[in-house]
Design a protein around this motif. Structure first.
Motif, short mmCIF file in Angstrom:
data_model
loop_
_atom_site.label_atom_id
_atom_site.label_comp_id
_atom_site.label_asym_id
_atom_site.label_seq_id
_atom_site.Cartn_x
_atom_site.Cartn_y
_atom_site.Cartn_z
N PHE A 165 0.84 -1.20 0.00
CA PHE A 165 0.00 0.00 0.00
C PHE A 165 0.87 1.26 0.00
O PHE A 165 0.63 2.21 -0.75
CB PHE A 165 -0.93 0.01 1.21
CG PHE A 165 -1.69 1.30 1.38
CD1 PHE A 165 -2.90 1.50 0.74
CD2 PHE A 165 -1.17 2.33 2.16
CE1 PHE A 165 -3.59 2.71 0.88
CE2 PHE A 165 -1.85 3.54 2.31
CZ PHE A 165 -3.07 3.73 1.67
N ILE A 166 1.91 1.26 0.84
CA ILE A 166 2.78 2.42 0.95
C ILE A 166 3.56 2.65 -0.34
O ILE A 166 3.67 3.78 -0.82
CB ILE A 166 3.74 2.27 2.15
CG1 ILE A 166 2.94 2.34 3.47
CG2 ILE A 166 4.82 3.34 2.14
CD1 ILE A 166 3.75 2.00 4.70
N LEU A 167 4.09 1.58 -0.93
CA LEU A 167 4.82 1.72 -2.19
C LEU A 167 3.93 2.37 -3.26
O LEU A 167 4.38 3.24 -4.02
CB LEU A 167 5.30 0.36 -2.68
CG LEU A 167 6.36 -0.36 -1.83
CD1 LEU A 167 6.67 -1.73 -2.43
CD2 LEU A 167 7.63 0.46 -1.71
N ASP A 168 2.67 1.96 -3.31
CA ASP A 168 1.74 2.51 -4.29
C ASP A 168 1.37 3.96 -3.97
O ASP A 168 1.41 4.83 -4.83
CB ASP A 168 0.47 1.66 -4.35
CG ASP A 168 0.69 0.32 -5.04
OD1 ASP A 168 1.69 0.17 -5.75
OD2 ASP A 168 -0.16 -0.59 -4.85
N HIS A 169 1.00 4.19 -2.72
CA HIS A 169 0.53 5.52 -2.33
C HIS A 169 1.65 6.55 -2.43
O HIS A 169 1.42 7.69 -2.85
CB HIS A 169 -0.03 5.48 -0.90
CG HIS A 169 -0.74 6.72 -0.49
ND1 HIS A 169 -0.13 7.72 0.23
CD2 HIS A 169 -2.02 7.15 -0.70
CE1 HIS A 169 -1.00 8.69 0.46
NE2 HIS A 169 -2.15 8.37 -0.10
N ALA A 170 2.86 6.17 -2.07
CA ALA A 170 4.01 7.08 -2.13
C ALA A 170 4.54 7.24 -3.55
O ALA A 170 5.36 8.12 -3.80
CB ALA A 170 5.13 6.56 -1.22
#
Length: 547
Positions: free
Chosen positions: A110-115
């Motif tokens: 999720f973080i890789l995508d959102h960032a």
């Protein structure tokens, strides 16, 4: 309207430079080129070597297309490469996104995508979970393997190794590329009450000021030796990568936060300072005597993350440690409130001293305002140690906001204050003390755990009809999740079975440590009354306050 103090007196290069903590390294390397900057096991780096590696990393990333606004994500333990990244990445205008090493693959993806991660540095110790995360992510970042000598098993996932990347770069100095100190320099994710991580954006200005504030309230000097027990992914190590470098101290990197390794590192390197959650203090406090007798005296420790029990502070000081408690949140760059000691308290008894140190305290000089306000009237509560209000902040060491989340940012900054969600009182001397949390966030070992996220997993268990999670006080972790569950008619389950189910569905540190089978109290509209459950847990599992 112009006047004599504005005409011809504008900002020019000679009188105005963007504030950024990446400049600290340049000065220290010039002042102390051969001083040990970093110690890691049997390895060490002088400040010249540290600076060379930073310039090499920065120039190599630039050659590979990293520019202003690029998100460079790192998953690593407290190793030298992580310190390199704290300077090299923001130096070229990119944004450093540090991942929590305790998260599961789904949250990491999720973080890789959102960032919108474009570059990913991976300590190969975390290769398994990061391979899973990348496979779940829509991003296809350039991956750089940080092959650490302590954990190499031959497997890699990236296109280049870290040392080979450094070899592509140049150690030639260059000026940082930051033109506006309000530019983003770091991105740190924190769990909200919904369980979805929120990306907290730091500016160069805020990081610079909080790094300076650390040294103003907790003085360090060029002979300071700082042990990295606090994870660097926590609010960028509470800004201490920049603080320690600014004063010319020595960073002692420690891969694993384990009591034998901590004590050995303290003894071998004559450590003077360290930071950590109360669990780290408790770990040292309860270590075997034959281990702790090796410890140097007068080590200074700053603790934050969860309010430390006064008994732990008392015990650590009896062992010769000097304890300072800080308070803050990811949104305010880590601690920016401190339980600052006053000389007039020196003659008090041990219990009184420990109780005073256990309070959260007063704001840093670099944070313009922190107060306990009535959230309805927005007026300060009286300093009577009884009236409860919400801790709120405003100033230059408050985040820019939440990444791609304008509505939540506006809500958090309502009425011109950042609303922490923590409930507290003010003492007659103005020091604040937390009494409860308005959000149902559980802080375990310094980590935020969303009760809603844990409840969501519990509801997936086939035997569970309803669930509510609250914090249970814990001597080791500060708090742990305690789950109240109601079973479906005709169904059965054991505590061990439910805990094991959770372990298979989420990061282990988020799993409930206690399961209580009971009917959940509800309002007339069906809302679970968590305040009743919290009181029940407090009565059932109260810690011995006299210890």
């Amino acid at each position: 309207m112009s006047d004599k103090y504005t005409n011809g007196l504008g900002k020019v290069a000679a009188n105005h430079q963007a504030l950024t903590p990446v400049n600290f390294l340049k000065r220290t390397a010039q002042l102390h080129p051969q001083r040990k900057a970093i110690i890691y096991g049997t390895e060490s780096f002088t400040y010249t070597e540290f600076q060379d590696n930073v310039y090499r990393l920065a120039s190599a990333l630039r050659k590979r297309g990293v520019k202003k606004g690029t998100t460079v994500t790192i998953m690593a333990a407290n190793i030298p490469a992580f310190l390199d990244a704290h300077f090299a990445v923001p130096m070229i205008g990119a944004v450093l996104n540090s991942l929590n090493t305790r998260l599961d693959a789904a949250n990491l993806a999720f973080i890789l995508d959102h960032a919108e991660t474009d570059v990913l540095l991976v300590d190969t110790y975390y290769l398994d979970v990061m391979q899973q995360a990348v496979s779940l992510s829509t991003r296809k970042p350039m991956i750089i393997d940080i092959v650490d000598h302590e954990c190499l098993d031959g497997r890699l996932m990236g296109e280049i190794e870290y040392k080979d990347l450094l070899a592509e770069g140049s150690p030639e100095p260059f000026d940082h590329l930051i033109e506006d100190e309000w530019d983003a320099m770091a991105l740190n994710y924190t769990s909200g009450t919904t369980g979805n991580p929120k990306g907290v954006v730091y500016s160069h200005r805020g990081a610079y000021l909080n790094a300076m504030g650390n040294n103003m309230i907790w003085p360090l000097g060029e002979n300071s030796v700082y042990l990295w027990t606090l994870p660097m992914f926590h609010c960028n190590g509470w800004c201490f990568p920049w603080t320690i470098t600014a004063v010319g101290g020595t960073h002692v990197c420690l891969r694993q936060v384990e009591v034998n390794a901590i004590v050995d590192a303290m003894a071998d390197n004559q450590v003077t300072h360290f930071c950590g959650a109360p669990i780290v203090l408790n770990m040292i406090l309860n270590a075997p005597t034959e281990l702790t007798q090796k410890l140097p005296r007068n080590i200074k420790a700053m603790t934050a993350g969860a309010p430390p029990p006064a008994a732990v502070i008392k015990g650590m000081e009896a062992m010769g440690f000097d304890i300072t408690q800080g308070y803050g949140l990811t949104e305010v760059y880590g601690p920016c409130v401190v339980s600052q000691w006053k000389d007039e308290w020196n003659e008090l008894g041990d219990d009184e001293r420990a109780a005073l140190k256990a309070r959260q305290g007063i704001r840093y000089p670099t944070q313009e305002d922190c107060d306990v306000l009535d959230p309805e009237t927005m007026l300060p509560v009286p300093c009577d140690a009884e009236t409860i209000g919400e801790i709120m902040f405003r100033g230059n060491t408050t985040m820019k906001g939440y990444l791609k989340n304008e509505a939540t940012t506006e809500e958090s900054f309502e009425h011109g204050w950042f609303h922490s969600g923590d409930l507290a009182v003010k003492h007659p001397d103005g020091y604040i003390e937390i009494r409860d949390r308005s959000k149902d966030i559980i802080i375990s070992g310094g980590e935020n755990i969303s009760s809603v996220e844990v409840e969501g997993v519990l509801y997936r268990h086939p035997a569970i009809m309803e669930a509510a999670v609250v914090a249970r006080a814990d001597e080791k972790w500060g708090e742990t999740p305690c789950a109240f569950v109601g079973l479906k008619p005709g169904q059965s389950a054991t505590e061990e079975e439910i805990i094991e189910f959770c372990r298979n569905e989420m990061a282990r540190f988020k799993c409930p440590k206690t399961i209580i089978f009971a009917e959940l109290p509800k309002t007339s509209t069906g809302k679970i009354q968590k305040f009743i459950l919290r009181e029940k847990v407090k009565n059932m599992f109260s810690l011995d306050k006299s210890a």
